[in-house]
Design an enzyme around this catalytic site. Structure first.
Site, short mmCIF file in Angstrom:
data_model
loop_
_atom_site.label_atom_id
_atom_site.label_comp_id
_atom_site.label_asym_id
_atom_site.label_seq_id
_atom_site.Cartn_x
_atom_site.Cartn_y
_atom_site.Cartn_z
N ILE A 25 -1.52 12.69 -1.94
CA ILE A 25 -1.58 14.10 -2.33
C ILE A 25 -0.21 14.60 -2.74
O ILE A 25 -0.06 15.28 -3.77
CB ILE A 25 -2.16 14.95 -1.17
CG1 ILE A 25 -3.58 14.54 -0.86
CG2 ILE A 25 -2.10 16.44 -1.53
CD1 ILE A 25 -4.17 15.21 0.38
N GLU A 56 10.03 11.98 2.65
CA GLU A 56 9.06 11.06 3.26
C GLU A 56 9.69 10.38 4.48
O GLU A 56 10.80 9.87 4.39
CB GLU A 56 8.61 10.02 2.24
CG GLU A 56 7.78 8.87 2.80
CD GLU A 56 6.55 9.35 3.53
OE1 GLU A 56 6.37 8.94 4.70
OE2 GLU A 56 5.77 10.14 2.96
N GLY A 100 -0.57 14.87 5.45
CA GLY A 100 -1.81 14.16 5.74
C GLY A 100 -2.93 15.08 6.15
O GLY A 100 -2.79 16.31 6.16
N ARG A 101 -4.06 14.47 6.49
CA ARG A 101 -5.25 15.21 6.88
C ARG A 101 -5.80 14.63 8.19
O ARG A 101 -5.53 13.48 8.53
CB ARG A 101 -6.32 15.14 5.79
CG ARG A 101 -5.85 15.71 4.47
CD ARG A 101 -6.95 15.70 3.42
NE ARG A 101 -8.08 16.54 3.81
CZ ARG A 101 -8.09 17.86 3.70
NH1 ARG A 101 -7.04 18.50 3.24
NH2 ARG A 101 -9.15 18.55 4.07
N ALA A 115 -13.39 10.10 -0.59
CA ALA A 115 -14.71 10.57 -0.98
C ALA A 115 -15.65 9.41 -1.30
O ALA A 115 -16.83 9.43 -0.92
CB ALA A 115 -14.60 11.50 -2.19
N HIS A 160 -12.77 -7.88 -25.20
CA HIS A 160 -11.44 -7.84 -25.81
C HIS A 160 -11.45 -6.88 -27.00
O HIS A 160 -12.40 -6.88 -27.79
CB HIS A 160 -11.06 -9.24 -26.28
CG HIS A 160 -9.75 -9.28 -27.01
ND1 HIS A 160 -8.53 -9.26 -26.35
CD2 HIS A 160 -9.46 -9.31 -28.35
CE1 HIS A 160 -7.56 -9.29 -27.25
NE2 HIS A 160 -8.10 -9.32 -28.47
#
Length: 447
Positions: A177, A196, A263-264, A312, A436
């Site tokens: 995210i 980070e 984060g979640r 998801a 191709h």
């Protein structure tokens, strides 16, 4: 009325389960407290990709001369970009509602509260069921950093609806995210810094390719502070002072806007989960078997609440497995080949094992790497840039993992997903005829 299935949560897991059960002839009741589609459709997957595509088109316009095309004074209109995002979301939400209605699913807007495994209450009414499927999703996690409750900050939801660009943006968290928003705002000219805690961005993705993405964005002006811990926030007239520390010492950044993206975490409160006494994992998520059934018979858990894979597309497959088990069909959930994609420009995608996970497990493997320039289609459509394809093969020639850096990684990774899920041998995969010219031919070229 007693329903065959009651579902709490109308996100990808919930609406998939509802549609599948309804189409199979089961009576289905779905509770959604906000908007059908959940976080993914309303404030996650779809809206972010809509914004990122506008940014990508703007990037292409600014650099059109590389393809012998002249675009004079390329510009963008942020309010119109946000408006288009809202239009796309509305269209897709209506599509989900239409599919559920045509599958004879009863939809109730409100928070369903569990009384027991066969009883749910909502808006003063009581509903009975034979099977209960919990799909409550996840929420943004904001760490308790000193000063965080004294400042204003963006979550992904705020960033999606912002109609004025800040001059500078600091993003705390270099995960998927965080990097997607870093890509979006960098393309639109915002000064972006990413902080980070880990030693590389995109934890969980292939480290070598993550480093390539970081290097490319560093050249575009994004500043990265890796292995860096945020220690405090302080509100100022100019914005927010962000104190941090790393191996080089301590420092302070001033940001006009701050985006929290660390984060979640699964939603476990507010809907009576405690009334079921379900067995938990070490991370306090709900433990399920290969059919997505919890420790209580007739209670299924799909999506982020399991804590297995907060994606998801994983939730959709989990929902299918749960409904198939209710219907008595033979099916079980496999997490062997769950693809991960980062929709930056260029994209990065991977499936299966990484070198880091194989090394940690002590698995013997060999690495096959090939620049994306070995694909003629890639060269034709990506002037002046390159990428990397990495294939990890076991000592018995089985495809263990595949990782791609370069557009359109998100589209071609499905080819690799099937190879990993079916445990194809490298020689078997090589014998498949690829059309191709396509970028996906890079897999066959590498082998």
């Amino acid at each position: 009325m007693k329903y065959d299935v009651i579902i709490i949560g109308g996100g990808p897991a919930g609406y998939t389960a509802a549609e599948a059960a309804g189409k199979a002839g089961l009576s289905v009741l779905l509770f959604e407290k906000q908007s059908l589609g959940g976080v993914c459709l309303n404030e996650g997957c779809i809206p972010t990709k809509t914004l990122l595509y506008s940014a990508k088109i703007y990037d292409y316009a600014r650099h059109a001369s590389k393809y012998a095309v002249t675009v004079s004074e390329a510009s963008f209109d942020l309010p119109k970009i946000i408006a288009r995002k809202a239009k796309v979301v509305r269209k897709l939400v209506l599509g989900v509602k239409s599919k559920l209605t045509s599958s004879n699913v009863t939809i109730i807007t409100g928070q369903g509260t569990i009384i027991n495994k066969n009883t749910v209450q909502c808006n003063g009414e009581t509903y009975e069921c034979d099977n209960l499927i919990l799909c409550t999703g996840s929420e943004t996690f904001v760490p308790p950093i000193p000063g965080v409750d004294q400042i204003s900050y963006w979550t992904h939801r705020d960033a999606l609806d912002n109609k004025e660009l800040p001059s500078s943006l600091v993003i705390v968290g270099g995960g998927v995210i965080g990097m997607e928003f870093a890509s979006f705002f960098n393309s639109l000219g915002v000064e972006v810094t990413v902080i980070e805690m880990l030693d590389e961005i995109l934890g969980g993705m292939d480290k070598e390719l993550s480093a390539l993405l970081r290097a490319d964005y560093s050249k575009r002006g994004i500043r990265f502070l890796l292995s860096t811990k945020v220690t405090a926030f302080e509100k100022t007239e100019q914005g927010t002072n962000i104190s941090f520390e790393n191996s080089e010492g301590t420092g302070i950044l001033l940001a006009e806007k701050l985006l929290m993206s660390v984060g979640r975490r699964p939603v476990t409160e507010g809907f009576g989960l405690e009334n079921l006494s379900l067995e938990r994992t070490e991370r306090r998520c709900i433990k399920v078997d290969e059919h997505m059934q919890s420790s209580v018979e007739g209670v299924y858990v799909c999506g982020d609440l399991t804590g297995c894979s907060l994606l998801a597309h994983t939730a959709v497959r989990e929902a299918e497995v749960a409904v198939h088990h209710i219907l008595g069909k033979q099916d079980k959930m496999s997490y062997r080949a769950i693809p991960g994609v980062v929709y930056t420009n260029p994209e990065i995608a991977g499936v299966g094992q990484t070198e880091e996970s194989l090394l940690a497990a002590g698995t013997i493997y060999k690495t096959i790497k090939l620049p994306m320039a070995f694909s003629g289609r890639f060269v034709a459509e990506n002037e002046g840039v390159n990428g990397m394809c990495k294939i990890l093969v076991g000592d018995d020639d089985t495809i263990l993992g595949v990782h791609v850096y370069g557009n359109p990684a998100s589209e071609i990774i499905t080819i690799a997903v099937m190879a990993v899920e079916l445990r194809l041998k490298a020689e078997e995969w090589k014998h498949i005829v690829f059309p191709h010219p396509t970028v996906g031919e890079i897999f066959r070229e590498a082998l």
